[in-house]
Design an enzyme around this catalytic site. Structure first.
Site, PDB file in Angstrom:
ATOM      1  N   LYS A  34      -6.422   6.557  -4.630  1.00 20.93           N
ATOM      2  CA  LYS A  34      -6.258   5.519  -5.659  1.00 20.93           C
ATOM      3  C   LYS A  34      -7.102   4.296  -5.292  1.00 20.93           C
ATOM      4  O   LYS A  34      -7.660   4.228  -4.185  1.00 20.93           O
ATOM      5  CB  LYS A  34      -4.783   5.153  -5.801  1.00 20.93           C
ATOM      6  N   TYR A 254     -19.132 -25.456   4.953  1.00 18.37           N
ATOM      7  CA  TYR A 254     -18.227 -26.310   4.167  1.00 18.37           C
ATOM      8  C   TYR A 254     -17.145 -26.926   5.052  1.00 18.37           C
ATOM      9  O   TYR A 254     -16.506 -26.240   5.849  1.00 18.37           O
ATOM     10  CB  TYR A 254     -17.553 -25.480   3.069  1.00 18.37           C
TER      11      TYR A 254
HETATM   12  C1  LIG Z   1       3.418   6.313  -3.415  1.00 19.55           C
HETATM   13  C2  LIG Z   1       2.397   6.218  -2.344  1.00 19.55           C
HETATM   14  N1  LIG Z   1       2.187   7.266  -1.559  1.00 19.55           N
HETATM   15  C3  LIG Z   1       1.262   7.245  -0.576  1.00 19.55           C
HETATM   16  C4  LIG Z   1       0.520   6.114  -0.337  1.00 19.55           C
HETATM   17  C5  LIG Z   1      -0.480   6.118   0.798  1.00 19.55           C
HETATM   18  O1  LIG Z   1      -0.075   5.179   1.759  1.00 19.55           O
HETATM   19  P1  LIG Z   1      -0.993   4.900   3.041  1.00 19.55           P
HETATM   20  O2  LIG Z   1      -2.271   4.363   2.508  1.00 19.55           O
HETATM   21  O3  LIG Z   1      -0.229   3.888   3.821  1.00 19.55           O
HETATM   22  O4  LIG Z   1      -1.156   6.195   3.712  1.00 19.55           O
HETATM   23  C6  LIG Z   1       0.719   4.979  -1.121  1.00 19.55           C
HETATM   24  C7  LIG Z   1      -0.065   3.775  -0.869  1.00 19.55           C
HETATM   25  O5  LIG Z   1       0.237   2.671  -1.146  1.00 19.55           O
HETATM   26  C8  LIG Z   1       1.688   5.030  -2.156  1.00 19.55           C
HETATM   27  O6  LIG Z   1       1.907   3.985  -2.947  1.00 19.55           O
END
Ligand SMILES: Cc1ncc(COP(=O)(O)O)c(C=O)c1O
Length: 366
Positions: A34, A254
């Site tokens: 994602k 800055y």
């Molecule tokens: C529902 C869910 N599963 C798995 C993951 C993967 O987590 P990680 O990146 O900590 O392995 C996430 C990440 O936020 C998540 O929201």
């Protein structure tokens, strides 16, 4: 051409995925890609992993559709499910799998007539208190879904609040609630994110959901022998575009936050918060110049940042600067270390690299 680019090592991605599989040999591990594969480019990462993974995980249907447009045919799980019932025809058409976390989603699914049953991951709130049904409610939803012709393979899914911490007490409470529920339902489980994959074998289920570890970041409070094998996938590299000598006491940037403690040599680097480099980086935040560690001096600007290279004899205009990742000489600066100096986590740094930074892909070797 501006020298800043995010170099993506697809062999390292595959290596890290294999490490996740090695940690949990009895589980199937989907690859969480994602948020544009945590900033690395979802389609390119999915293409590099597709022959190895059983499924991918994304946040929403837009991300899932982008994978299909990129030619990805493996199952894709919508980890937050559908956001409205209007998405269901596309879910059906593209054979997406869906998380179901709310009563309205259950009703929408049961009012829909898919061409083929839709695999469902029923989300249980075991203690994160974000998405999902309370365990008692989950049991009756499970019974309903398991009888519904609209529903294909059914799994229980949950997410851990503290799997990255050394103190396992809250993790144990979440696991106890899940085990109690799963035993009454005889449900296959999908629980483990990266820290649980790496550190909590009790959470390894029929499926795991590693994300950040695939990109080479160590999510655990304390590194272990396995996390030391992770390889950085993204190397954010730029170059020195200007150099100047400062007298003792002269300020840089800055607000003049940094003042030269001695006669100093300052390098200006083409990278800034307009690229997603964190403006909260304090003086002393490490970078690699020609593979040698040195430190940020002065506030990060939109397109530039400044580095104290007084002790880097070979620093010159055009010298390589690594903001995180691997230098050409093999030296590594972990994104986790940089995140600590920015009072943040690797997730925000990696997902925060902005579109103006080109991604350059190093093809996987096989
Ligand atoms: C529902 C869910 N599963 C798995 C993951 C993967 O987590 P990680 O990146 O900590 O392995 C996430 C990440 O936020 C998540 O929201």
């Amino acid at each position: 051409m501006r020298p800043l680019a995010a170099h993506i090592d697809l062999d390292a991605l595959r290596h890290n995925y294999q490490l996740a599989c090695r940690c949990a040999p009895q589980s199937r591990s989907l690859a969480v890609i994602k948020a544009n594969a945590y900033g690395h480019g979802a389609v390119a990462c999915a293409q590099a992993l597709e022959s190895q993974v059983p499924a991918f995980g994304v946040a929403c249907i837009e991300e899932a559709l982008a994978l299909r447009e990129g030619g990805i045919t493996k199952p894709v799980v919508l980890l937050e499910g559908f956001f409205s019932a209007e998405e269901l025809p596309l879910v059906d058409q593209h054979r997406f799998w869906v998380a179901v976390h709310s009563a309205w989603q259950v009703e929408a699914l049961l009012a829909f007539s898919p061409r083929q049953p839709i695999p469902v991951w029923l989300k249980v709130d075991s203690g994160m208190h974000r998405l999902g049904f309370e365990p008692e409610a989950a049991a009756s939803v499970w019974q309903r879904l398991s009888r519904a012709p609209q529903v294909g393979a059914l799994h229980l899914m949950s997410h851990f609040a503290t799997a990255d911490a050394r103190d396992g007490r809250y993790f144990d409470q979440q696991m106890a609630r899940l085990k109690a529920l799963a035993s009454t339902l005889d449900a296959p489980l999908c629980l483990a994110n990266s820290p649980a994959t790496l550190a909590w074998p009790a959470a390894h289920g029929d499926w795991n959901r590693p994300g950040i570890m695939l990109y080479g970041s160590d999510p655990l409070e304390i590194a272990n022998d396995v996390t030391r094998e992770l390889r950085p996938v993204m190397s954010l590299r730029s170059e020195i575009i200007a150099l100047r000598e400062l007298e003792e006491g002269e300020p840089v940037g800055y607000g003049g936050r940094w003042r030269a403690p001695r006669r100093s040599r300052i390098a200006v680097v083409a990278a800034g918060y307009g690229d997603g480099y964190d403006r909260h980086a304090v003086d002393g935040t490490p970078v690699l110049v020609n593979g040698q560690r040195c430190a940020i001096a002065g506030k990060v600007s939109m397109d530039m940042l400044t580095v104290d290279v007084t002790d880097i004899a070979d620093a010159e205009i055009g010298s390589e600067v690594v903001l995180w990742g691997t230098a050409r000489n093999g030296a590594v600066l972990s994104v986790d270390e940089v995140a600590r100096y920015c009072d943040t986590i690797s997730y925000t740094l990696l997902t925060g690299v902005l579109p103006r930074v080109p991604r350059r892909y190093q093809a996987p070797s096989v």
